[in-house]
Write a protein that holds these residues in place. Structure first.
Motif, PDB file in Angstrom:
ATOM      1  N   GLY A  85       0.945  -1.688   8.823  1.00  0.00           N
ATOM      2  CA  GLY A  85       1.168  -0.666   9.623  1.00  0.00           C
ATOM      3  C   GLY A  85       2.735  -0.536   9.803  1.00  0.00           C
ATOM      4  O   GLY A  85       3.037   0.883   9.921  1.00  0.00           O
ATOM      5  N   ALA A  86       3.656  -1.435   9.764  1.00  0.00           N
ATOM      6  CA  ALA A  86       4.793  -1.175   9.888  1.00  0.00           C
ATOM      7  C   ALA A  86       5.377  -0.589   8.488  1.00  0.00           C
ATOM      8  O   ALA A  86       6.261   0.314   8.647  1.00  0.00           O
ATOM      9  CB  ALA A  86       5.658  -2.538  10.047  1.00  0.00           C
ATOM     10  N   ASN A  87       4.696  -0.846   7.389  1.00  0.00           N
ATOM     11  CA  ASN A  87       5.147  -0.157   6.077  1.00  0.00           C
ATOM     12  C   ASN A  87       4.997   1.207   6.087  1.00  0.00           C
ATOM     13  O   ASN A  87       5.749   2.179   5.700  1.00  0.00           O
ATOM     14  CB  ASN A  87       4.443  -0.767   4.851  1.00  0.00           C
ATOM     15  CG  ASN A  87       5.208  -2.151   4.631  1.00  0.00           C
ATOM     16  OD1 ASN A  87       6.291  -2.360   4.905  1.00  0.00           O
ATOM     17  ND2 ASN A  87       4.402  -3.107   3.836  1.00  0.00           N
ATOM     18  N   ASP A  88       3.707   1.739   6.637  1.00  0.00           N
ATOM     19  CA  ASP A  88       3.323   3.131   6.879  1.00  0.00           C
ATOM     20  C   ASP A  88       4.487   3.956   7.726  1.00  0.00           C
ATOM     21  O   ASP A  88       4.854   5.043   7.731  1.00  0.00           O
ATOM     22  CB  ASP A  88       2.117   3.166   7.638  1.00  0.00           C
ATOM     23  CG  ASP A  88       0.974   2.769   6.434  1.00  0.00           C
ATOM     24  OD1 ASP A  88       1.205   2.650   5.027  1.00  0.00           O
ATOM     25  OD2 ASP A  88      -0.350   2.542   6.972  1.00  0.00           O
ATOM     26  N   GLY A  89       4.707   3.232   8.968  1.00  0.00           N
ATOM     27  CA  GLY A  89       5.751   3.669   9.878  1.00  0.00           C
ATOM     28  C   GLY A  89       7.215   3.977   9.070  1.00  0.00           C
ATOM     29  O   GLY A  89       7.740   4.973   9.266  1.00  0.00           O
ATOM     30  N   ILE A  90       7.568   3.034   8.427  1.00  0.00           N
ATOM     31  CA  ILE A  90       8.881   3.074   7.567  1.00  0.00           C
ATOM     32  C   ILE A  90       8.802   4.154   6.760  1.00  0.00           C
ATOM     33  O   ILE A  90       9.759   5.157   6.782  1.00  0.00           O
ATOM     34  CB  ILE A  90       9.267   1.666   7.192  1.00  0.00           C
ATOM     35  CG1 ILE A  90       9.405   0.640   8.110  1.00  0.00           C
ATOM     36  CG2 ILE A  90      10.378   2.021   6.308  1.00  0.00           C
ATOM     37  CD1 ILE A  90       9.540  -0.695   7.646  1.00  0.00           C
ATOM     38  N   VAL A  91       7.950   4.135   5.951  1.00  0.00           N
ATOM     39  CA  VAL A  91       7.883   5.207   4.562  1.00  0.00           C
ATOM     40  C   VAL A  91       7.742   6.595   5.125  1.00  0.00           C
ATOM     41  O   VAL A  91       8.494   7.577   4.960  1.00  0.00           O
ATOM     42  CB  VAL A  91       6.791   4.816   3.655  1.00  0.00           C
ATOM     43  CG1 VAL A  91       6.828   6.056   2.652  1.00  0.00           C
ATOM     44  CG2 VAL A  91       7.114   3.449   3.120  1.00  0.00           C
ATOM     45  N   SER A  92       6.804   6.828   5.953  1.00  0.00           N
ATOM     46  CA  SER A  92       6.233   8.341   6.522  1.00  0.00           C
ATOM     47  C   SER A  92       7.365   8.695   7.246  1.00  0.00           C
ATOM     48  O   SER A  92       7.972  10.083   7.175  1.00  0.00           O
ATOM     49  CB  SER A  92       5.102   8.160   7.453  1.00  0.00           C
ATOM     50  OG  SER A  92       5.086   7.250   8.498  1.00  0.00           O
ATOM     51  N   LEU A 108       9.987  11.793   6.495  1.00  0.00           N
ATOM     52  CA  LEU A 108      10.323  13.101   7.356  1.00  0.00           C
ATOM     53  C   LEU A 108      11.761  13.265   7.839  1.00  0.00           C
ATOM     54  O   LEU A 108      12.070  14.278   7.584  1.00  0.00           O
ATOM     55  CB  LEU A 108       9.556  12.709   8.571  1.00  0.00           C
ATOM     56  CG  LEU A 108       9.226  13.915   9.365  1.00  0.00           C
ATOM     57  CD1 LEU A 108       8.676  15.081   8.936  1.00  0.00           C
ATOM     58  CD2 LEU A 108       8.255  13.657  10.656  1.00  0.00           C
ATOM     59  N   VAL A 109      12.390  12.287   8.193  1.00  0.00           N
ATOM     60  CA  VAL A 109      13.725  12.551   8.783  1.00  0.00           C
ATOM     61  C   VAL A 109      14.683  12.841   7.670  1.00  0.00           C
ATOM     62  O   VAL A 109      15.770  13.646   7.926  1.00  0.00           O
ATOM     63  CB  VAL A 109      14.166  11.326   9.566  1.00  0.00           C
ATOM     64  CG1 VAL A 109      13.286  11.189  11.001  1.00  0.00           C
ATOM     65  CG2 VAL A 109      14.395  10.030   8.857  1.00  0.00           C
ATOM     66  N   VAL A 110      14.423  12.146   6.380  1.00  0.00           N
ATOM     67  CA  VAL A 110      15.408  12.315   5.428  1.00  0.00           C
ATOM     68  C   VAL A 110      15.201  13.676   4.845  1.00  0.00           C
ATOM     69  O   VAL A 110      16.194  14.452   4.422  1.00  0.00           O
ATOM     70  CB  VAL A 110      15.230  11.261   4.250  1.00  0.00           C
ATOM     71  CG1 VAL A 110      15.749  11.858   3.092  1.00  0.00           C
ATOM     72  CG2 VAL A 110      15.853  10.126   4.506  1.00  0.00           C
ATOM     73  N   GLY A 111      14.117  14.264   5.041  1.00  0.00           N
ATOM     74  CA  GLY A 111      13.758  15.823   4.354  1.00  0.00           C
ATOM     75  C   GLY A 111      14.500  16.697   5.532  1.00  0.00           C
ATOM     76  O   GLY A 111      14.834  17.389   4.809  1.00  0.00           O
ATOM     77  N   ALA A 151       8.944  -4.607  -5.509  1.00  0.00           N
ATOM     78  CA  ALA A 151       9.204  -3.628  -6.251  1.00  0.00           C
ATOM     79  C   ALA A 151       8.411  -2.183  -5.943  1.00  0.00           C
ATOM     80  O   ALA A 151       8.886  -1.131  -5.951  1.00  0.00           O
ATOM     81  CB  ALA A 151       9.032  -3.984  -7.809  1.00  0.00           C
ATOM     82  N   ARG A 152       7.145  -2.529  -5.641  1.00  0.00           N
ATOM     83  CA  ARG A 152       6.157  -1.495  -5.598  1.00  0.00           C
ATOM     84  C   ARG A 152       6.572  -0.814  -3.837  1.00  0.00           C
ATOM     85  O   ARG A 152       6.635   0.677  -4.355  1.00  0.00           O
ATOM     86  CB  ARG A 152       4.811  -1.946  -5.124  1.00  0.00           C
ATOM     87  CG  ARG A 152       4.082  -2.511  -6.602  1.00  0.00           C
ATOM     88  CD  ARG A 152       2.587  -2.415  -6.355  1.00  0.00           C
ATOM     89  NE  ARG A 152       2.118  -3.325  -5.599  1.00  0.00           N
ATOM     90  CZ  ARG A 152       1.847  -4.737  -5.812  1.00  0.00           C
ATOM     91  NH1 ARG A 152       1.872  -4.959  -7.040  1.00  0.00           N
ATOM     92  NH2 ARG A 152       1.685  -5.601  -5.004  1.00  0.00           N
ATOM     93  N   LEU A 153       6.763  -1.487  -3.056  1.00  0.00           N
ATOM     94  CA  LEU A 153       7.310  -0.978  -1.800  1.00  0.00           C
ATOM     95  C   LEU A 153       8.625  -0.282  -1.624  1.00  0.00           C
ATOM     96  O   LEU A 153       8.714   1.059  -1.600  1.00  0.00           O
ATOM     97  CB  LEU A 153       7.106  -2.130  -0.612  1.00  0.00           C
ATOM     98  CG  LEU A 153       5.792  -2.330  -0.260  1.00  0.00           C
ATOM     99  CD1 LEU A 153       6.012  -3.313   0.859  1.00  0.00           C
ATOM    100  CD2 LEU A 153       5.409  -1.122   0.543  1.00  0.00           C
ATOM    101  N   VAL A 154       9.370  -0.838  -2.688  1.00  0.00           N
ATOM    102  CA  VAL A 154      10.885  -0.351  -2.416  1.00  0.00           C
ATOM    103  C   VAL A 154      10.789   0.993  -3.300  1.00  0.00           C
ATOM    104  O   VAL A 154      11.422   2.058  -3.149  1.00  0.00           O
ATOM    105  CB  VAL A 154      11.877  -1.373  -2.830  1.00  0.00           C
ATOM    106  CG1 VAL A 154      13.062  -0.441  -3.403  1.00  0.00           C
ATOM    107  CG2 VAL A 154      12.134  -2.537  -1.958  1.00  0.00           C
ATOM    108  N   GLY A 155      10.068   0.916  -4.538  1.00  0.00           N
ATOM    109  CA  GLY A 155      10.128   1.967  -5.456  1.00  0.00           C
ATOM    110  C   GLY A 155       9.390   3.230  -4.778  1.00  0.00           C
ATOM    111  O   GLY A 155       9.770   4.376  -5.038  1.00  0.00           O
ATOM    112  N   GLY A 156       8.288   3.034  -4.198  1.00  0.00           N
ATOM    113  CA  GLY A 156       7.556   3.915  -3.398  1.00  0.00           C
ATOM    114  C   GLY A 156       8.314   4.706  -2.413  1.00  0.00           C
ATOM    115  O   GLY A 156       8.451   5.807  -2.456  1.00  0.00           O
ATOM    116  N   GLY A 157       8.902   3.792  -1.477  1.00  0.00           N
ATOM    117  CA  GLY A 157       9.804   4.377  -0.402  1.00  0.00           C
ATOM    118  C   GLY A 157      10.917   5.231  -0.911  1.00  0.00           C
ATOM    119  O   GLY A 157      11.284   6.257  -0.476  1.00  0.00           O
ATOM    120  N   ALA A 158      11.674   4.684  -2.025  1.00  0.00           N
ATOM    121  CA  ALA A 158      12.619   5.323  -2.427  1.00  0.00           C
ATOM    122  C   ALA A 158      12.297   6.859  -3.117  1.00  0.00           C
ATOM    123  O   ALA A 158      13.040   7.651  -2.771  1.00  0.00           O
ATOM    124  CB  ALA A 158      13.572   4.467  -3.640  1.00  0.00           C
TER     125      ALA A 158
END
Length: 223
Positions: free
Chosen positions: A14-21, A25-28, A198-205
């Protein structure tokens, strides 16, 4: 112990979802404008909407699971009451399937039935603990809390620094946070830490890069 691990794993996800989403949004929005107001508004709205969505989804999912488990338990009680001999044969067959000899399986089934037939069947047949059914309200609250905590990281990271370095600082904070949560989730699941990170960092980046590019394009077009 396994129940606590499942809750912790769900919290990390759940924390991962919050971080990425929220980061996306804010970077966009930051790609379109340097003003703090729109970024804060978008981030706060995303946090609230995401937390509510996560809580609602978890509540519905766990409620459905709980209803199914209750129905199975009720059916088992009825069968034990109406067909005790057939249920004893079924329990014997289940233990025999685990490798016990027919005689030993029968003895085990009879002794467990004499002690607590319902508990014996729910354990080996249904794999449900009647005294430890998941609470949908607890699941919803935990999911919303985990999403909120994850969302606060990119939101704070993009609002505190000067406008010129907001995006790089947020990118670094998000990458570090995803690396940590990825390592924790991999450790809990006894999986490869390197692959999970690698999966999480790559997907988030990738998500931040795409939304930032879209924000810049939208900002240039509108401007």
């Amino acid at each position: 112990m396994s129940g606590r691990l499942n809750w912790l794993r769900a919290g990390v996800l759940g924390a991962n979802d919050g971080i990425v989403s929220t980061a996306g949004l804010v970077v966009g929005v930051a790609g379109a404008t340097l003003a703090s107001g729109p970024i804060a508004t978008a981030g706060a709205a995303g946090l609230v909407a995401g937390a509510v969505s996560m809580a609602l989804g978890e509540y519905v999912s766990v409620s459905s699971q709980r209803d199914t488990e209750r129905a199975l338990l009720a059916k088992e009680r009825t069968e034990l009451s109406e067909y005790p001999d057939e249920e004893l044969d079924e329990l014997t067959a289940l233990y025999a399937a685990k490798g016990l000899s027919p005689a030993t399986a029968r003895q085990v089934a009879e002794e467990l039935t004499a002690h607590d037939a319902f508990a014996a069947h729910t354990d080996i047949e249904l794999r449900i603990n009647p005294d430890d059914l998941t609470n949908p309200w607890h699941a919803a609250g935990a999911s919303a809390l985990a999403f909120t905590v994850g969302s606060l990281l990119p939101l704070i990271a993009i609002l505190l620094p000067p406008p010129q370095v907001r995006v790089p600082v947020t990118f670094i904070v998000v990458v570090v946070a995803l690396a940590v949560t990825g390592a924790v989730s991999a450790r809990l699941g006894s999986a490869s830490i390197a692959r999970a990170v690698a999966r999480l960092v790559g997907g988030g980046a990738a998500a931040m890069a795409v939304t930032f590019a879209i924000g810049q394009f939208a900002g240039a077009t509108i401007g």
